[in-house]
Write a protein that holds these residues in place. Structure first.
Motif, short mmCIF file in Angstrom:
data_model
loop_
_atom_site.label_atom_id
_atom_site.label_comp_id
_atom_site.label_asym_id
_atom_site.label_seq_id
_atom_site.Cartn_x
_atom_site.Cartn_y
_atom_site.Cartn_z
N CYS A 157 67.24 46.43 124.65
CA CYS A 157 67.18 47.80 124.16
C CYS A 157 66.18 48.60 124.99
CB CYS A 157 66.76 47.79 122.69
SG CYS A 157 66.67 49.41 121.93
N LEU A 158 66.55 49.83 125.32
CA LEU A 158 65.64 50.69 126.06
C LEU A 158 64.39 51.01 125.26
CD1 LEU A 158 68.27 53.12 127.66
CD2 LEU A 158 67.15 51.13 128.71
N SER A 159 64.45 50.90 123.95
CA SER A 159 63.29 51.15 123.09
C SER A 159 62.48 49.88 122.82
CB SER A 159 63.72 51.79 121.76
OG SER A 159 64.20 53.09 121.99
N VAL A 160 62.99 48.75 123.30
CA VAL A 160 62.29 47.46 123.17
C VAL A 160 62.33 46.84 124.58
CG1 VAL A 160 62.12 45.28 121.89
CG2 VAL A 160 63.19 47.27 120.81
N PRO A 161 61.63 47.47 125.54
CA PRO A 161 61.77 47.07 126.94
C PRO A 161 61.37 45.62 127.22
CG PRO A 161 59.98 48.65 126.67
CD PRO A 161 60.68 48.55 125.36
N ASP A 186 78.28 53.53 127.64
CA ASP A 186 79.14 53.28 128.80
C ASP A 186 78.89 51.84 129.22
OD1 ASP A 186 80.58 53.09 131.13
OD2 ASP A 186 79.84 54.96 131.99
N VAL A 187 79.76 50.93 128.75
CA VAL A 187 79.54 49.51 129.03
C VAL A 187 79.93 49.14 130.47
CG1 VAL A 187 79.66 48.77 126.62
CG2 VAL A 187 81.75 48.80 128.01
N ILE A 188 80.62 50.04 131.16
CA ILE A 188 80.91 49.82 132.58
C ILE A 188 79.69 50.19 133.40
CG2 ILE A 188 82.41 50.48 134.53
CD1 ILE A 188 83.86 48.90 132.30
N GLY A 189 79.07 51.29 133.04
CA GLY A 189 77.86 51.73 133.73
C GLY A 189 78.17 52.60 134.92
N LYS A 190 77.16 53.27 135.38
CA LYS A 190 77.32 54.18 136.51
C LYS A 190 77.30 53.37 137.81
CE LYS A 190 75.54 58.52 138.21
NZ LYS A 190 74.49 59.52 138.08
N MET A 211 70.28 57.63 130.08
CA MET A 211 70.79 56.26 129.92
C MET A 211 71.09 55.62 131.28
SD MET A 211 74.25 54.98 128.00
CE MET A 211 75.31 55.52 129.34
N TYR A 212 71.80 56.35 132.14
CA TYR A 212 72.14 55.81 133.46
C TYR A 212 70.90 55.57 134.30
CZ TYR A 212 77.12 56.91 132.68
OH TYR A 212 78.41 56.96 132.20
N ASP A 213 69.91 56.46 134.18
CA ASP A 213 68.69 56.34 134.96
C ASP A 213 67.85 55.15 134.53
OD1 ASP A 213 66.73 57.67 136.91
OD2 ASP A 213 65.50 57.50 135.09
N PRO A 225 82.11 56.88 130.21
CA PRO A 225 81.17 57.46 129.25
C PRO A 225 81.86 57.86 127.96
CG PRO A 225 81.66 59.03 131.00
CD PRO A 225 82.33 57.74 131.36
N LEU A 226 81.21 57.56 126.86
CA LEU A 226 81.77 57.85 125.54
C LEU A 226 80.64 58.37 124.66
CD1 LEU A 226 84.32 57.52 123.73
CD2 LEU A 226 83.53 55.20 123.25
N ALA A 227 80.83 59.59 124.11
CA ALA A 227 79.85 60.16 123.19
C ALA A 227 80.45 60.13 121.79
CB ALA A 227 79.52 61.59 123.60
N LEU A 228 79.69 59.60 120.83
CA LEU A 228 80.15 59.53 119.44
C LEU A 228 79.19 60.35 118.58
CD1 LEU A 228 81.06 56.77 120.91
CD2 LEU A 228 81.47 55.98 118.62
#
Length: 173
Positions: free
Chosen positions: A97-101, A62-66, A39-41, A75-78
């Motif tokens: 969306c990363l899946s809809v670039p 992570d809405v703040i981001g790296k 995600m960060y990459d 970071p938050l894992a649900l």
């Protein structure tokens, strides 16, 4: 840690419903670490396991981001997230969306939510979120149910975006 491949629309895997995580173990924690790295990459602010080809009810945000200026990453894992409450009021955010670039659109979602989930230790947690975090969590939970943000758009807009993505995939192969 490892970077994972991100599946893009219109891949049929993205339309499948993810299965609950049975046991929060070392394998799941490794997946969480790899998902954060991916995600960060990318870079992104949220990623669901199905987007990296894993059909489990798991997401990271992570809405703040790296490395955002002056702010620490959050970071938050649900794991097995479930929305237990939504506000009557909606908020509109431009979503991508990363899946809809390279495609973005305004989507209306409940402005505030409450989510029940397991953390990486397998402990039950509750998250009350608003603003961008609420939008991001809802967007990622949608992925776990086989829903993309473009599914919230008009059929005309959605089909136009999906046709462009299909054309890009054909040209790349």
């Amino acid at each position: 840690m490892a970077l994972l491949p991100i599946y893009t629309a219109p891949d049929p895997l993205l339309k499948t419903i993810s299965k609950p995580v049975e046991n929060v173990d070392a394998e799941i924690r490794t997946l969480v670490d790899n998902m954060f790295e991916t995600m960060y990459d990318a870079p992104g602010i949220g990623l669901a396991a199905i987007q990296v080809g894993v059909q489990k009810r798991l997401l990271v945000v992570d809405v703040i981001g790296k490395g955002s200026e002056g702010e620490e990453p959050q970071p938050l894992a649900l794991i097995n997230p479930e929305i237990t409450w939504v506000s009557d009021e909606d908020a509109i955010y431009e979503e991508g969306c990363l899946s809809v670039p390279d495609h973005y659109a305004d989507v209306a979602r409940p402005a505030e939510i409450e989510v029940s989930y397991l953390d990486v230790e397998g402990k039950q947690q509750t998250l009350r979120a608003d603003g961008l975090l609420a939008t991001c969590v809802q967007h990622e939970i949608d992925h776990l149910d086989g829903i993309l943000f473009v599914d919230h758009l008009s059929a005309l807009k959605r089909n136009m975006i999906l046709r462009k993505l299909l054309k890009q995939k054909k040209m790349a192969s």
